[in-house]
Design an enzyme around this catalytic site. Structure first.
Site, PDB file in Angstrom:
ATOM      1  N   CYS A  10       0.843  -1.186   0.000  1.00 18.32           N
ATOM      2  CA  CYS A  10       0.000   0.000   0.000  1.00 18.32           C
ATOM      3  C   CYS A  10       0.888   1.249   0.000  1.00 18.32           C
ATOM      4  CB  CYS A  10      -0.877  -0.003   1.246  1.00 18.32           C
ATOM      5  SG  CYS A  10      -1.789   1.530   1.456  1.00 18.32           S
ATOM      6  N   CYS A  16      -0.490   5.864   7.143  1.00 18.54           N
ATOM      7  CA  CYS A  16      -1.701   5.348   7.776  1.00 18.54           C
ATOM      8  C   CYS A  16      -1.379   4.604   9.073  1.00 18.54           C
ATOM      9  CB  CYS A  16      -2.428   4.441   6.783  1.00 18.54           C
ATOM     10  SG  CYS A  16      -3.693   3.398   7.491  1.00 18.54           S
ATOM     11  N   CYS A  93      -8.293   0.611   0.035  1.00 19.28           N
ATOM     12  CA  CYS A  93      -7.469   0.075   1.117  1.00 19.28           C
ATOM     13  C   CYS A  93      -7.355  -1.422   0.874  1.00 19.28           C
ATOM     14  CB  CYS A  93      -8.144   0.365   2.454  1.00 19.28           C
ATOM     15  SG  CYS A  93      -7.507  -0.624   3.813  1.00 19.28           S
ATOM     16  N   GLN A 217     -18.421  -9.492  13.631  1.00 18.47           N
ATOM     17  CA  GLN A 217     -17.011  -9.753  13.273  1.00 18.47           C
ATOM     18  C   GLN A 217     -16.714  -9.166  11.895  1.00 18.47           C
ATOM     19  OE1 GLN A 217     -14.733 -11.273  15.182  1.00 18.47           O
ATOM     20  NE2 GLN A 217     -15.952 -12.244  16.778  1.00 18.47           N
ATOM     21  N   TYR A 246     -20.287 -12.855  26.780  1.00 16.85           N
ATOM     22  CA  TYR A 246     -19.831 -11.772  25.896  1.00 16.85           C
ATOM     23  C   TYR A 246     -20.332 -12.087  24.480  1.00 16.85           C
ATOM     24  CZ  TYR A 246     -16.565 -11.286  29.824  1.00 16.85           C
ATOM     25  OH  TYR A 246     -16.010 -11.172  31.064  1.00 16.85           O
ATOM     26  N   GLU A 267     -24.525 -10.360  27.615  1.00 18.75           N
ATOM     27  CA  GLU A 267     -23.833  -9.303  26.878  1.00 18.75           C
ATOM     28  C   GLU A 267     -24.170  -7.963  27.537  1.00 18.75           C
ATOM     29  OE1 GLU A 267     -21.864  -8.606  24.020  1.00 18.75           O
ATOM     30  OE2 GLU A 267     -22.386  -6.545  24.520  1.00 18.75           O
ATOM     31  N   ASP A 315     -15.995 -14.950  24.980  1.00 15.61           N
ATOM     32  CA  ASP A 315     -15.339 -14.177  23.914  1.00 15.61           C
ATOM     33  C   ASP A 315     -15.244 -12.713  24.355  1.00 15.61           C
ATOM     34  OD1 ASP A 315     -14.401 -13.209  21.517  1.00 15.61           O
ATOM     35  OD2 ASP A 315     -16.230 -13.592  20.379  1.00 15.61           O
ATOM     36  N   CYS A 342      -9.137 -11.962  21.383  1.00 10.60           N
ATOM     37  CA  CYS A 342      -8.452 -11.159  20.362  1.00 10.60           C
ATOM     38  C   CYS A 342      -7.207 -10.522  20.967  1.00 10.60           C
ATOM     39  CB  CYS A 342      -9.391 -10.110  19.784  1.00 10.60           C
ATOM     40  SG  CYS A 342     -10.145  -9.080  21.044  1.00 10.60           S
TER      41      CYS A 342
HETATM   42  N1  SAH Z   1     -19.081 -13.229  20.681  1.00 13.82           N
HETATM   43  C1  SAH Z   1     -19.477 -12.086  19.901  1.00 13.82           C
HETATM   44  C2  SAH Z   1     -18.945 -10.754  20.413  1.00 13.82           C
HETATM   45  C3  SAH Z   1     -17.522 -10.685  20.851  1.00 13.82           C
HETATM   46  S1  SAH Z   1     -16.904  -9.044  21.125  1.00 13.82           S
HETATM   47  C4  SAH Z   1     -19.120 -12.284  18.456  1.00 13.82           C
HETATM   48  O1  SAH Z   1     -18.340 -13.161  18.112  1.00 13.82           O
HETATM   49  O2  SAH Z   1     -19.638 -11.570  17.607  1.00 13.82           O
HETATM   50  C5  SAH Z   1     -17.001  -8.868  22.854  1.00 13.82           C
HETATM   51  C6  SAH Z   1     -18.369  -8.492  23.361  1.00 13.82           C
HETATM   52  O3  SAH Z   1     -18.281  -8.348  24.770  1.00 13.82           O
HETATM   53  C7  SAH Z   1     -18.900  -7.151  22.844  1.00 13.82           C
HETATM   54  O4  SAH Z   1     -20.154  -7.368  22.243  1.00 13.82           O
HETATM   55  C8  SAH Z   1     -19.040  -6.277  24.102  1.00 13.82           C
HETATM   56  O5  SAH Z   1     -20.161  -5.429  24.085  1.00 13.82           O
HETATM   57  C9  SAH Z   1     -19.170  -7.337  25.184  1.00 13.82           C
HETATM   58  N2  SAH Z   1     -18.778  -6.929  26.550  1.00 13.82           N
HETATM   59  C10 SAH Z   1     -17.800  -6.068  26.917  1.00 13.82           C
HETATM   60  N3  SAH Z   1     -17.684  -6.005  28.249  1.00 13.82           N
HETATM   61  C11 SAH Z   1     -18.624  -6.850  28.756  1.00 13.82           C
HETATM   62  C12 SAH Z   1     -18.994  -7.224  30.075  1.00 13.82           C
HETATM   63  N4  SAH Z   1     -18.387  -6.724  31.131  1.00 13.82           N
HETATM   64  N5  SAH Z   1     -19.978  -8.132  30.230  1.00 13.82           N
HETATM   65  C13 SAH Z   1     -20.614  -8.655  29.143  1.00 13.82           C
HETATM   66  N6  SAH Z   1     -20.298  -8.338  27.875  1.00 13.82           N
HETATM   67  C14 SAH Z   1     -19.322  -7.443  27.674  1.00 13.82           C
END
Ligand code: SAH
Length: 387
Positions: A10, A16, A93, A217, A246, A267, A315, A342
């Site tokens: 790029c 960037c 991009c 995602q 999460y 969540e 997650d 992540c």
């Molecule tokens: N598993 C989902 C989202 C993962 S991202 C997927 O794969 O699409 C992480 C997520 O955790 C986000 O949606 C965020 O809003 C949530 N999150 C952040 N802090 C949190 C908490 N203390 N308790 C519950 N969820 C939370």
């Protein structure tokens, strides 16, 4: 895997700063990430070979560009420099969906004929702050979100008409108003100018409704791989109660629902929870319930009510899980825990705590969700040590 000869460079990479690893070939990037995961998590278990992409370009299905004006008065659009708040003007991009980029360039070219300008954060004058485009990888549906710094959008119907004429493939257009001094992209108020204000995407046999604000995602191809691994590790049985912690808009739990007795999702973002419930209905799933709460607090409540889970898929965001969550998880004592992360640094911290408290790491799988960037995603399977 992409060889060095196929490597694309790029021209804006230095300015960037979004692609930290672009000086490496893709094969080198993968071994760099593998090394990083081994260094952080290798002492828990052997690390499987990282799963990379066949075509590691244009994978981002969510694209957001900022609009601005140069000192010379030229309208520009592009990406925020990672180290500052300056806009790096680009037309394409290497990471982003090409159609999305094309649409944003068209919008920039359309603005002058409608006498619309870019918003200026210092003077609070002007109109367009950002454009966000989300594209369904399977469905092909496209949502365009125009983020204005003011609610005054003259000739908006004509603008929409002109944009659709150029890009009939757009399925919905939303006007979002963000008149606050904030680094957040979207404001609270919005108006649907065309279509339904949402797109539908398909993933591993389920359909998901995605709104302008809901988390989804950003690399759909690798998400399929990531979720398939997570579900394989979870080894779900028809009698299992699965906790999706999460859970975002409920993707993982809903895909898993047909394999288990019931799914409980938790969540923090209530809007995402609403999406998760709507997604359950859309897929005719009746054995899934979603709760809006902090995952740690929720676990504590469940513990008090004496409710257990057989399998937990977690997650969390980059900061990892809270101490409270981990503490309650240990008390709840599910047979298997699948930890998607992540950020292997915080995952290492959390795994260490779980390993000290009765769990054993059984599998570690890195997945390259974000080629050319320094980020790496990992799926870890843990199981309860039998007494
Ligand atoms: N598993 C989902 C989202 C993962 S991202 C997927 O794969 O699409 C992480 C997520 O955790 C986000 O949606 C965020 O809003 C949530 N999150 C952040 N802090 C949190 C908490 N203390 N308790 C519950 N969820 C939370």
């Amino acid at each position: 895997m992409a060889e060095k000869t196929n490597q694309k460079i790029c021209p804006q990479r230095k300015k960037c700063g979004g692609c930290q690893l672009q000086n490496m070939s893709y094969a080198e990037q993968l071994s760099f990430k593998q090394g990083k995961v081994i260094k952080l998590l290798g002492k828990f278990h052997r690390v499987n070979k990282i799963i990379g992409m066949e075509q590691p370009y244009h994978y981002r299905n969510k694209v957001q560009w900022a609009f601005g004006t140069t000192r010379g008065g030229k309208l520009i659009s592009g990406i925020f420099q990672s180290s500052s708040h300056r806009i790096v003007a680009v037309d394409t991009c290497l990471l982003e969906d090409e159609k999305a980029d094309e649409i944003i360039v068209s919008i920039r070219k359309l603005l002058p004929s409608f006498k619309l300008t870019a918003y200026n954060e210092d003077t609070h004058r002007g109109f367009l702050r950002h454009v966000l485009v989300k594209r369904g990888f399977q469905s092909g549906e496209i949502m365009v979100v125009l983020v204005g710094g003011t609610n005054i959008f003259p000739r908006k119907k004509d603008f929409v008409k002109a944009l659709l004429k150029k890009h009939p493939e757009i399925t919905t257009i939303v006007f979002n108003i963000n008149d606050k001094k904030t680094s957040l992209l979207l404001g609270e108020r919005q108006e649907v100018l065309y279509g339904e204000g949402k797109i539908t995407e398909e993933l591993l046999g389920c359909r998901f409704r995605i709104s302008s604000k809901s988390f989804y995602q950003i690399n759909p191809q690798q998400t399929q791989i990531l979720y398939t691994k997570a579900l394989e590790f979870a080894d779900l049985k028809p009698s299992d109660v699965l906790l999706d912690a999460y859970c975002g808009i409920g993707t993982i739990g809903l895909i898993a629902a047909k394999h288990v007795k019931s799914v409980i999702g938790v969540e923090l973002n209530c809007e995402a929870v609403r999406d998760a419930r709507e997604n359950a209905k859309l897929n005719g799933i009746k054995n899934a319930a979603f709760y809006c709460a902090d995952a740690g607090e929720f676990m504590l409540r469940r513990k008090a009510e004496g409710q257990a889970a057989d399998v937990v898929i977690m997650d969390p965001p980059r900061a990892g899980a809270s101490k409270q969550f981990l503490h309650c998880l240990i008390q709840a004592a599910p047979e298997r825990v699948v930890y998607i992360s992540c950020n292997p640094e915080t995952q290492k911290r959390d795994l260490f705590y779980l390993v000290k408290n009765g769990y054993k790491v059984k599998k570690i799988q890195p997945v390259d969700m974000f080629p050319h960037t320094e980020y790496v995603e990992t799926v870890v399977l843990m199981s309860k040590v039998k007494k």
